[in-house]
Motif scaffolding. Structure first.
Motif, PDB file in Angstrom:
ATOM      1  N   SER A 115     -24.820 -58.632  25.412  1.00 15.48           N
ATOM      2  CA  SER A 115     -24.299 -57.492  26.170  1.00 15.48           C
ATOM      3  C   SER A 115     -23.014 -57.896  26.878  1.00 15.48           C
ATOM      4  O   SER A 115     -23.034 -58.724  27.799  1.00 15.48           O
ATOM      5  CB  SER A 115     -25.330 -57.017  27.198  1.00 15.48           C
ATOM      6  OG  SER A 115     -24.753 -56.090  28.087  1.00 15.48           O
ATOM      7  N   GLU A 116     -21.897 -57.328  26.447  1.00 14.52           N
ATOM      8  CA  GLU A 116     -20.618 -57.644  27.082  1.00 14.52           C
ATOM      9  C   GLU A 116     -20.622 -57.231  28.556  1.00 14.52           C
ATOM     10  O   GLU A 116     -20.094 -57.951  29.404  1.00 14.52           O
ATOM     11  CB  GLU A 116     -19.478 -56.947  26.343  1.00 14.52           C
ATOM     12  CG  GLU A 116     -19.207 -57.510  24.954  1.00 14.52           C
ATOM     13  CD  GLU A 116     -17.989 -56.868  24.310  1.00 14.52           C
ATOM     14  OE1 GLU A 116     -17.264 -56.138  25.013  1.00 14.52           O
ATOM     15  OE2 GLU A 116     -17.751 -57.108  23.118  1.00 14.52           O
ATOM     16  N   THR A 117     -21.237 -56.094  28.839  1.00 10.65           N
ATOM     17  CA  THR A 117     -21.293 -55.615  30.226  1.00 10.65           C
ATOM     18  C   THR A 117     -22.040 -56.586  31.114  1.00 10.65           C
ATOM     19  O   THR A 117     -21.579 -56.960  32.207  1.00 10.65           O
ATOM     20  CB  THR A 117     -21.978 -54.232  30.289  1.00 10.65           C
ATOM     21  OG1 THR A 117     -21.257 -53.315  29.457  1.00 10.65           O
ATOM     22  CG2 THR A 117     -21.999 -53.719  31.715  1.00 10.65           C
ATOM     23  N   GLU A 118     -23.200 -57.033  30.629  1.00  8.14           N
ATOM     24  CA  GLU A 118     -24.020 -57.955  31.419  1.00  8.14           C
ATOM     25  C   GLU A 118     -23.329 -59.290  31.622  1.00  8.14           C
ATOM     26  O   GLU A 118     -23.322 -59.844  32.728  1.00  8.14           O
ATOM     27  CB  GLU A 118     -25.367 -58.172  30.708  1.00  8.14           C
ATOM     28  CG  GLU A 118     -26.306 -59.117  31.439  1.00  8.14           C
ATOM     29  CD  GLU A 118     -27.589 -59.348  30.674  1.00  8.14           C
ATOM     30  OE1 GLU A 118     -28.134 -60.473  30.743  1.00  8.14           O
ATOM     31  OE2 GLU A 118     -28.050 -58.413  29.993  1.00  8.14           O
ATOM     32  N   LEU A 119     -22.738 -59.824  30.558  1.00 11.45           N
ATOM     33  CA  LEU A 119     -22.077 -61.120  30.659  1.00 11.45           C
ATOM     34  C   LEU A 119     -20.813 -61.044  31.505  1.00 11.45           C
ATOM     35  O   LEU A 119     -20.499 -61.983  32.239  1.00 11.45           O
ATOM     36  CB  LEU A 119     -21.745 -61.647  29.265  1.00 11.45           C
ATOM     37  CG  LEU A 119     -22.941 -62.075  28.408  1.00 11.45           C
ATOM     38  CD1 LEU A 119     -22.485 -62.499  27.015  1.00 11.45           C
ATOM     39  CD2 LEU A 119     -23.717 -63.211  29.072  1.00 11.45           C
ATOM     40  N   ALA A 120     -20.092 -59.942  31.414  1.00 15.53           N
ATOM     41  CA  ALA A 120     -18.896 -59.771  32.240  1.00 15.53           C
ATOM     42  C   ALA A 120     -19.257 -59.785  33.717  1.00 15.53           C
ATOM     43  O   ALA A 120     -18.559 -60.394  34.547  1.00 15.53           O
ATOM     44  CB  ALA A 120     -18.190 -58.469  31.869  1.00 15.53           C
ATOM     45  N   LEU A 121     -20.375 -59.152  34.058  1.00 11.88           N
ATOM     46  CA  LEU A 121     -20.841 -59.154  35.447  1.00 11.88           C
ATOM     47  C   LEU A 121     -21.329 -60.538  35.862  1.00 11.88           C
ATOM     48  O   LEU A 121     -21.046 -61.009  36.967  1.00 11.88           O
ATOM     49  CB  LEU A 121     -21.968 -58.125  35.618  1.00 11.88           C
ATOM     50  CG  LEU A 121     -21.554 -56.650  35.595  1.00 11.88           C
ATOM     51  CD1 LEU A 121     -22.792 -55.754  35.572  1.00 11.88           C
ATOM     52  CD2 LEU A 121     -20.687 -56.319  36.807  1.00 11.88           C
ATOM     53  N   LEU A 174     -13.824 -62.288  27.361  1.00 16.55           N
ATOM     54  CA  LEU A 174     -15.197 -62.372  26.885  1.00 16.55           C
ATOM     55  C   LEU A 174     -15.252 -62.096  25.382  1.00 16.55           C
ATOM     56  O   LEU A 174     -15.942 -62.794  24.630  1.00 16.55           O
ATOM     57  CB  LEU A 174     -16.086 -61.377  27.640  1.00 16.55           C
ATOM     58  CG  LEU A 174     -17.581 -61.394  27.288  1.00 16.55           C
ATOM     59  CD1 LEU A 174     -18.174 -62.774  27.486  1.00 16.55           C
ATOM     60  CD2 LEU A 174     -18.319 -60.354  28.113  1.00 16.55           C
ATOM     61  N   ARG A 175     -14.511 -61.086  24.950  1.00 14.51           N
ATOM     62  CA  ARG A 175     -14.472 -60.773  23.518  1.00 14.51           C
ATOM     63  C   ARG A 175     -13.833 -61.911  22.721  1.00 14.51           C
ATOM     64  O   ARG A 175     -14.262 -62.223  21.601  1.00 14.51           O
ATOM     65  CB  ARG A 175     -13.726 -59.459  23.298  1.00 14.51           C
ATOM     66  CG  ARG A 175     -14.553 -58.241  23.705  1.00 14.51           C
ATOM     67  CD  ARG A 175     -13.758 -56.970  23.691  1.00 14.51           C
ATOM     68  NE  ARG A 175     -14.585 -55.824  24.094  1.00 14.51           N
ATOM     69  CZ  ARG A 175     -14.114 -54.657  24.476  1.00 14.51           C
ATOM     70  NH1 ARG A 175     -12.802 -54.460  24.511  1.00 14.51           N
ATOM     71  NH2 ARG A 175     -14.930 -53.675  24.815  1.00 14.51           N
ATOM     72  N   GLU A 176     -12.799 -62.530  23.302  1.00 14.35           N
ATOM     73  CA  GLU A 176     -12.180 -63.686  22.644  1.00 14.35           C
ATOM     74  C   GLU A 176     -13.208 -64.806  22.480  1.00 14.35           C
ATOM     75  O   GLU A 176     -13.273 -65.469  21.436  1.00 14.35           O
ATOM     76  CB  GLU A 176     -11.001 -64.195  23.468  1.00 14.35           C
ATOM     77  CG  GLU A 176      -9.787 -63.277  23.469  1.00 14.35           C
ATOM     78  CD  GLU A 176      -8.681 -63.798  24.363  1.00 14.35           C
ATOM     79  OE1 GLU A 176      -8.774 -64.958  24.814  1.00 14.35           O
ATOM     80  OE2 GLU A 176      -7.722 -63.051  24.613  1.00 14.35           O
ATOM     81  N   ALA A 177     -14.012 -65.027  23.519  1.00 13.80           N
ATOM     82  CA  ALA A 177     -15.030 -66.075  23.473  1.00 13.80           C
ATOM     83  C   ALA A 177     -16.069 -65.774  22.402  1.00 13.80           C
ATOM     84  O   ALA A 177     -16.503 -66.679  21.676  1.00 13.80           O
ATOM     85  CB  ALA A 177     -15.694 -66.217  24.840  1.00 13.80           C
ATOM     86  N   ILE A 178     -16.469 -64.519  22.290  1.00 13.15           N
ATOM     87  CA  ILE A 178     -17.478 -64.138  21.301  1.00 13.15           C
ATOM     88  C   ILE A 178     -16.956 -64.360  19.887  1.00 13.15           C
ATOM     89  O   ILE A 178     -17.687 -64.817  18.996  1.00 13.15           O
ATOM     90  CB  ILE A 178     -17.920 -62.674  21.516  1.00 13.15           C
ATOM     91  CG1 ILE A 178     -18.724 -62.564  22.820  1.00 13.15           C
ATOM     92  CG2 ILE A 178     -18.764 -62.177  20.338  1.00 13.15           C
ATOM     93  CD1 ILE A 178     -19.038 -61.141  23.239  1.00 13.15           C
ATOM     94  N   VAL A 179     -15.678 -64.053  19.659  1.00 10.54           N
ATOM     95  CA  VAL A 179     -15.062 -64.309  18.348  1.00 10.54           C
ATOM     96  C   VAL A 179     -15.099 -65.807  18.028  1.00 10.54           C
ATOM     97  O   VAL A 179     -15.412 -66.215  16.904  1.00 10.54           O
ATOM     98  CB  VAL A 179     -13.612 -63.787  18.312  1.00 10.54           C
ATOM     99  CG1 VAL A 179     -12.896 -64.273  17.051  1.00 10.54           C
ATOM    100  CG2 VAL A 179     -13.601 -62.262  18.357  1.00 10.54           C
ATOM    101  N   THR A 180     -14.784 -66.635  19.028  1.00 13.90           N
ATOM    102  CA  THR A 180     -14.829 -68.089  18.837  1.00 13.90           C
ATOM    103  C   THR A 180     -16.241 -68.552  18.530  1.00 13.90           C
ATOM    104  O   THR A 180     -16.462 -69.380  17.635  1.00 13.90           O
ATOM    105  CB  THR A 180     -14.302 -68.813  20.087  1.00 13.90           C
ATOM    106  OG1 THR A 180     -12.951 -68.422  20.334  1.00 13.90           O
ATOM    107  CG2 THR A 180     -14.353 -70.328  19.900  1.00 13.90           C
ATOM    108  N   LEU A 181     -17.221 -68.015  19.259  1.00 14.77           N
ATOM    109  CA  LEU A 181     -18.617 -68.391  19.036  1.00 14.77           C
ATOM    110  C   LEU A 181     -19.088 -67.985  17.644  1.00 14.77           C
ATOM    111  O   LEU A 181     -19.890 -68.686  17.022  1.00 14.77           O
ATOM    112  CB  LEU A 181     -19.509 -67.738  20.095  1.00 14.77           C
ATOM    113  CG  LEU A 181     -19.329 -68.254  21.525  1.00 14.77           C
ATOM    114  CD1 LEU A 181     -20.095 -67.380  22.503  1.00 14.77           C
ATOM    115  CD2 LEU A 181     -19.794 -69.705  21.639  1.00 14.77           C
ATOM    116  N   GLU A 182     -18.571 -66.874  17.154  1.00 16.20           N
ATOM    117  CA  GLU A 182     -18.893 -66.459  15.784  1.00 16.20           C
ATOM    118  C   GLU A 182     -18.352 -67.493  14.796  1.00 16.20           C
ATOM    119  O   GLU A 182     -19.036 -67.860  13.829  1.00 16.20           O
ATOM    120  CB  GLU A 182     -18.301 -65.085  15.499  1.00 16.20           C
ATOM    121  CG  GLU A 182     -18.665 -64.558  14.114  1.00 16.20           C
ATOM    122  CD  GLU A 182     -18.024 -63.204  13.820  1.00 16.20           C
ATOM    123  OE1 GLU A 182     -18.484 -62.552  12.869  1.00 16.20           O
ATOM    124  OE2 GLU A 182     -17.072 -62.815  14.531  1.00 16.20           O
TER     125      GLU A 182
END
Length: 227
Positions: free
Chosen positions: A36-42, A51-59
């Motif tokens: 959840s981007e909302t939850e992690l951003a909080l 956060l989205r950049e990090a998720i792309v890297t984790l992928e």
């Protein structure tokens, strides 16, 4: 976006990759769970961009999967993927051990022997408990890989493959028997490198990782039965 703002964004993204990787590898973020981007951003007090950049890297590291209309989820470990991952690892780390024979320095060899002595002391004082949590520069495999002096190999193994390898190792740690055997194999590999026996070093490293793959396969099978 100004250069300073872009640099700051990348720094935040990199910090998020480190934090989220740790949470995934340790199992704090459960396999298959929706991200959840909302939850992690909080939670981290950041905006959606880094956060989205990090998720792309984790992928890219194999820790996250994304699908249209589904979103991002933590990867689910499975036997087939583990076999593919460790087959690649076996070949590449065998090559790294071979290259290390010609490229490792005397000081690096000494540091590796000291590292294995520390591992042995840890096992002795902790009744043979796993030293699975030792990572990064303190990890035997990482040091051998870096001693290969091959930038492409280092990138493939440490920067791209090793996060997923660590996740498999960590989340099956309780089912993995006899860490003293792994330590013995590490010493044999290091002796072969120190004695400039390239064929033997590669063979022993490949056997070591192949054995680890078979152990992990059994551990994953047990987890599947348990679930």
């Amino acid at each position: 976006m100004s250069t300073s703002k872009k640099s700051k964004s990348l720094t935040i993204s990199e910090e998020l990759v480190t934090s989220l990787s740790y949470s995934i590898i340790q199992g704090e973020l459960k396999q298959g769970s929706k991200i959840s981007e909302t939850e992690l951003a909080l939670r981290y007090g950041v905006s959606r961009g880094p956060l989205r950049e990090a998720i792309v890297t984790l992928e890219g590291l194999g820790l996250v999967t994304r699908a249209a209309n589904v979103g991002a989820r933590v990867v689910e470990l499975n036997t087939e993927d583990m076999i593919h991952t460790f087959s690649v690892r076996e070949s590449l780390e065998g090559m790294a051990a071979r290259l290390a024979v010609d490229n490792i320095s005397d000081s690096e060899l000494q540091e590796l022997y000291e590292l294995l002595d520390k591992h042995e002391a840890y096992l002795t004082s902790n009744n043979g408990d796993h030293y699975i949590h030792q990572e990064g520069n303190y990890d035997f495999h990482n040091r051998i890989i870096k001693a290969s002096r091959n930038p492409k190999l280092i990138t493939l193994l440490i920067d791209e493959l090793y996060s997923l390898v660590r996740m498999y190792r960590q989340q099956t740690a309780e089912s993995r028997p006899d860490p003293k055997q792994a330590l013995k194999e590490h010493r044999n590999i290091l002796d072969a490198i120190a004695n400039k026996e390239a064929d033997l070093a590669e063979l022993l490293m490949r056997r070591h990782i192949s054995r680890s793959r078979h152990v992990l396969e059994k551990a994953l099978a047990k987890q599947t039965i348990a679930y």
